[in-house]
Design a protein around this motif. Structure first.
Motif, PDB file in Angstrom:
ATOM      1  N   VAL A 101      35.131 -16.721  25.442  1.00 42.64           N
ATOM      2  CA  VAL A 101      34.466 -17.741  26.250  1.00 42.64           C
ATOM      3  C   VAL A 101      34.536 -19.055  25.484  1.00 42.64           C
ATOM      4  CG1 VAL A 101      32.292 -18.432  27.332  1.00 42.64           C
ATOM      5  CG2 VAL A 101      32.920 -16.025  27.229  1.00 42.64           C
ATOM      6  N   ALA A 102      34.942 -20.090  26.184  1.00 46.47           N
ATOM      7  CA  ALA A 102      35.014 -21.410  25.565  1.00 46.47           C
ATOM      8  C   ALA A 102      34.573 -22.457  26.585  1.00 46.47           C
ATOM      9  CB  ALA A 102      36.430 -21.712  25.094  1.00 46.47           C
ATOM     10  N   ILE A 103      34.123 -23.574  26.106  1.00 47.06           N
ATOM     11  CA  ILE A 103      33.745 -24.666  26.995  1.00 47.06           C
ATOM     12  C   ILE A 103      34.985 -25.505  27.250  1.00 47.06           C
ATOM     13  CG2 ILE A 103      32.345 -26.736  27.231  1.00 47.06           C
ATOM     14  CD1 ILE A 103      30.196 -25.320  25.618  1.00 47.06           C
ATOM     15  N   VAL A 104      35.389 -25.536  28.517  1.00 46.32           N
ATOM     16  CA  VAL A 104      36.570 -26.288  28.939  1.00 46.32           C
ATOM     17  C   VAL A 104      36.106 -27.329  29.945  1.00 46.32           C
ATOM     18  CG1 VAL A 104      38.828 -26.145  30.040  1.00 46.32           C
ATOM     19  CG2 VAL A 104      38.044 -24.285  28.588  1.00 46.32           C
ATOM     20  N   ASN A 105      36.333 -28.591  29.646  1.00 47.10           N
ATOM     21  CA  ASN A 105      35.927 -29.703  30.511  1.00 47.10           C
ATOM     22  C   ASN A 105      34.447 -29.624  30.884  1.00 47.10           C
ATOM     23  OD1 ASN A 105      38.585 -30.655  30.498  1.00 47.10           O
ATOM     24  ND2 ASN A 105      39.123 -29.388  32.252  1.00 47.10           N
ATOM     25  N   GLY A 106      33.613 -29.249  29.912  1.00 45.79           N
ATOM     26  CA  GLY A 106      32.174 -29.240  30.102  1.00 45.79           C
ATOM     27  C   GLY A 106      31.594 -27.991  30.736  1.00 45.79           C
ATOM     28  N   ALA A 107      32.423 -26.972  31.023  1.00 50.24           N
ATOM     29  CA  ALA A 107      31.909 -25.746  31.640  1.00 50.24           C
ATOM     30  C   ALA A 107      32.461 -24.541  30.894  1.00 50.24           C
ATOM     31  CB  ALA A 107      32.330 -25.686  33.107  1.00 50.24           C
ATOM     32  N   PRO A 108      31.667 -23.480  30.747  1.00 54.41           N
ATOM     33  CA  PRO A 108      32.168 -22.278  30.058  1.00 54.41           C
ATOM     34  C   PRO A 108      33.155 -21.505  30.936  1.00 54.41           C
ATOM     35  CG  PRO A 108      29.916 -21.953  30.804  1.00 54.41           C
ATOM     36  CD  PRO A 108      30.261 -23.359  31.109  1.00 54.41           C
ATOM     37  N   HIS A 109      34.220 -21.008  30.305  1.00 53.06           N
ATOM     38  CA  HIS A 109      35.254 -20.232  31.001  1.00 53.06           C
ATOM     39  C   HIS A 109      35.672 -19.056  30.137  1.00 53.06           C
ATOM     40  CE1 HIS A 109      36.090 -23.027  34.298  1.00 53.06           C
ATOM     41  NE2 HIS A 109      36.013 -24.015  33.420  1.00 53.06           N
ATOM     42  N   PHE A 110      36.015 -17.921  30.795  1.00 52.18           N
ATOM     43  CA  PHE A 110      36.675 -16.825  30.100  1.00 52.18           C
ATOM     44  C   PHE A 110      38.148 -17.181  29.999  1.00 52.18           C
ATOM     45  CE2 PHE A 110      33.013 -14.330  31.544  1.00 52.18           C
ATOM     46  CZ  PHE A 110      32.718 -13.665  30.369  1.00 52.18           C
ATOM     47  N   LEU A 111      38.713 -17.066  28.804  1.00 56.93           N
ATOM     48  CA  LEU A 111      40.104 -17.452  28.596  1.00 56.93           C
ATOM     49  C   LEU A 111      40.912 -16.269  28.082  1.00 56.93           C
ATOM     50  CD1 LEU A 111      39.550 -20.852  26.754  1.00 56.93           C
ATOM     51  CD2 LEU A 111      39.968 -20.507  29.174  1.00 56.93           C
ATOM     52  N   THR A 112      42.198 -16.299  28.403  1.00 58.26           N
ATOM     53  CA  THR A 112      43.117 -15.334  27.804  1.00 58.26           C
ATOM     54  C   THR A 112      43.468 -15.836  26.418  1.00 58.26           C
ATOM     55  OG1 THR A 112      45.089 -16.458  28.640  1.00 58.26           O
ATOM     56  CG2 THR A 112      44.084 -14.774  30.072  1.00 58.26           C
ATOM     57  N   LEU A 113      44.129 -14.995  25.639  1.00 57.33           N
ATOM     58  CA  LEU A 113      44.521 -15.413  24.294  1.00 57.33           C
ATOM     59  C   LEU A 113      45.463 -16.615  24.353  1.00 57.33           C
ATOM     60  CD1 LEU A 113      44.403 -14.898  21.276  1.00 57.33           C
ATOM     61  CD2 LEU A 113      46.289 -13.287  21.538  1.00 57.33           C
ATOM     62  N   LYS A 114      46.391 -16.590  25.305  1.00 57.05           N
ATOM     63  CA  LYS A 114      47.334 -17.705  25.448  1.00 57.05           C
ATOM     64  C   LYS A 114      46.596 -18.997  25.790  1.00 57.05           C
ATOM     65  CE  LYS A 114      51.377 -19.228  27.984  1.00 57.05           C
ATOM     66  NZ  LYS A 114      52.265 -18.987  29.106  1.00 57.05           N
ATOM     67  N   GLN A 115      45.657 -18.924  26.732  1.00 56.61           N
ATOM     68  CA  GLN A 115      44.897 -20.111  27.099  1.00 56.61           C
ATOM     69  C   GLN A 115      44.073 -20.622  25.929  1.00 56.61           C
ATOM     70  OE1 GLN A 115      42.768 -18.342  30.347  1.00 56.61           O
ATOM     71  NE2 GLN A 115      43.943 -19.464  31.895  1.00 56.61           N
ATOM     72  N   MET A 116      43.479 -19.699  25.164  1.00 55.43           N
ATOM     73  CA  MET A 116      42.679 -20.086  23.999  1.00 55.43           C
ATOM     74  C   MET A 116      43.543 -20.841  22.992  1.00 55.43           C
ATOM     75  SD  MET A 116      39.581 -19.907  22.730  1.00 55.43           S
ATOM     76  CE  MET A 116      38.681 -18.526  23.351  1.00 55.43           C
ATOM     77  N   LEU A 117      44.732 -20.333  22.741  1.00 51.44           N
ATOM     78  CA  LEU A 117      45.636 -21.003  21.801  1.00 51.44           C
ATOM     79  C   LEU A 117      46.084 -22.363  22.335  1.00 51.44           C
ATOM     80  CD1 LEU A 117      47.781 -17.969  20.633  1.00 51.44           C
ATOM     81  CD2 LEU A 117      46.084 -19.229  19.302  1.00 51.44           C
ATOM     82  N   GLU A 118      46.360 -22.437  23.636  1.00 52.46           N
ATOM     83  CA  GLU A 118      46.781 -23.720  24.217  1.00 52.46           C
ATOM     84  C   GLU A 118      45.680 -24.771  24.093  1.00 52.46           C
ATOM     85  OE1 GLU A 118      47.870 -22.641  28.193  1.00 52.46           O
ATOM     86  OE2 GLU A 118      49.894 -22.006  27.593  1.00 52.46           O
ATOM     87  N   TYR A 119      44.438 -24.390  24.410  1.00 55.15           N
ATOM     88  CA  TYR A 119      43.326 -25.343  24.283  1.00 55.15           C
ATOM     89  C   TYR A 119      43.083 -25.724  22.824  1.00 55.15           C
ATOM     90  CZ  TYR A 119      42.021 -25.021  29.188  1.00 55.15           C
ATOM     91  OH  TYR A 119      42.007 -25.100  30.552  1.00 55.15           O
ATOM     92  N   TYR A 120      43.232 -24.776  21.932  1.00 50.34           N
ATOM     93  CA  TYR A 120      43.060 -25.071  20.509  1.00 50.34           C
ATOM     94  C   TYR A 120      44.131 -26.058  20.036  1.00 50.34           C
ATOM     95  CZ  TYR A 120      42.985 -24.567  15.476  1.00 50.34           C
ATOM     96  OH  TYR A 120      42.952 -24.829  14.131  1.00 50.34           O
ATOM     97  N   LEU A 121      45.386 -25.819  20.423  1.00 45.13           N
ATOM     98  CA  LEU A 121      46.462 -26.734  20.024  1.00 45.13           C
ATOM     99  C   LEU A 121      46.249 -28.125  20.619  1.00 45.13           C
ATOM    100  CD1 LEU A 121      49.567 -24.391  20.236  1.00 45.13           C
ATOM    101  CD2 LEU A 121      48.433 -25.244  18.183  1.00 45.13           C
ATOM    102  N   HIS A 122      45.794 -28.180  21.858  1.00 41.21           N
ATOM    103  CA  HIS A 122      45.499 -29.477  22.479  1.00 41.21           C
ATOM    104  C   HIS A 122      44.387 -30.190  21.698  1.00 41.21           C
ATOM    105  CE1 HIS A 122      44.958 -32.546  25.491  1.00 41.21           C
ATOM    106  NE2 HIS A 122      43.656 -32.242  25.546  1.00 41.21           N
ATOM    107  N   HIS A 123      43.365 -29.428  21.313  1.00 43.00           N
ATOM    108  CA  HIS A 123      42.269 -29.995  20.522  1.00 43.00           C
ATOM    109  C   HIS A 123      42.786 -30.532  19.182  1.00 43.00           C
ATOM    110  CE1 HIS A 123      38.468 -30.388  18.409  1.00 43.00           C
ATOM    111  NE2 HIS A 123      38.910 -29.548  17.499  1.00 43.00           N
ATOM    112  N   GLN A 124      43.650 -29.755  18.521  1.00 44.17           N
ATOM    113  CA  GLN A 124      44.186 -30.200  17.234  1.00 44.17           C
ATOM    114  C   GLN A 124      45.023 -31.474  17.394  1.00 44.17           C
ATOM    115  OE1 GLN A 124      43.666 -29.199  14.029  1.00 44.17           O
ATOM    116  NE2 GLN A 124      42.034 -28.001  14.961  1.00 44.17           N
ATOM    117  N   GLU A 125      45.823 -31.552  18.472  1.00 46.31           N
ATOM    118  CA  GLU A 125      46.596 -32.775  18.744  1.00 46.31           C
ATOM    119  C   GLU A 125      45.660 -33.962  18.930  1.00 46.31           C
ATOM    120  OE1 GLU A 125      49.018 -32.093  22.163  1.00 46.31           O
ATOM    121  OE2 GLU A 125      50.255 -30.592  21.155  1.00 46.31           O
ATOM    122  N   ASP A 126      44.574 -33.755  19.655  1.00 46.94           N
ATOM    123  CA  ASP A 126      43.604 -34.816  19.901  1.00 46.94           C
ATOM    124  C   ASP A 126      42.956 -35.271  18.595  1.00 46.94           C
ATOM    125  OD1 ASP A 126      42.115 -36.554  21.548  1.00 46.94           O
ATOM    126  OD2 ASP A 126      40.413 -35.158  21.525  1.00 46.94           O
TER     127      ASP A 126
END
Length: 178
Positions: free
Chosen positions: A93-118
């Motif tokens: 579970v992660a907060i995506v755009n201000g709301a909690p979401h269940f994520l797959t491993l791929k989605q979790m990694l994509e959001y993490y990489l986007h966060h690191q780029e930011d």
């Protein structure tokens, strides 16, 4: 999570399983005892001996296999019956755009990489802004060094610091910060 194992063949043709790493939170002594108990009770058929050969160089557990038994079958049974293979449940579970979401491993990694780029982009912009401000100040100091005699004359000839500042800005093209 699985233990790291190898199947070795001895000179006399017998096989043995060598365990070099265990999953997280698995106690080696308890695992060796459990394997010995399973072999004694004949729950896992084909094991003739279990030894802990660990020393300063690393962990090593050897499991001797009978000649007529298959090492890969015994290994699969060990994974099934002991803690040599363990599962860990996770709620991704992660907060995506201000709301909690269940994520797959791929989605979790994509959001993490986007966060690191930011984070890297923001840090780089901040450092660039800081370096540009420093370069601006250094450009003013360079002008001051090139015209040091005139600047000293203006400062000494002025009645107060505000008049000297205004004349320096006007004569040399400096700004307030410089």
């Amino acid at each position: 999570v699985r233990a790291k194992t190898e199947i070795e063949t001895e000179k006399n043709g017998r096989e043995r399983i060598v365990v070099t790493e265990l999953p997280y939170l698995v106690n080696k002594a308890e695992l060796v005892k459990k394997i010995a108990d399973l072999a004694r009770e004949k729950t896992i058929d084909g094991i003739t001996g279990v030894r802990d050969e660990s020393d300063q160089t690393g962990m090593r557990i050897t499991i001797d296999i009978r000649r007529d038994a298959s090492a890969s079958v015994v290994l699969n049974n060990l994974f099934k019956e002991t803690q040599m293979q363990a599962n860990f449940g996770m709620n991704m579970v992660a907060i995506v755009n201000g709301a909690p979401h269940f994520l797959t491993l791929k989605q979790m990694l994509e959001y993490y990489l986007h966060h690191q780029e930011d984070v890297i982009t923001r840090r780089t912009k901040f450092e660039l802004k800081k370096a540009e401000a420093r370069a601006h100040i250094l450009a003013g100091l360079r002008i001051a060094l090139d015209h040091i005699d005139e600047i000293i004359k203006i400062i000494r000839g002025s009645q107060n610091s505000d008049i000297a500042k205004a004349q320096l800005i006007q004569n040399f093209g400096l700004d307030d910060r410089q």
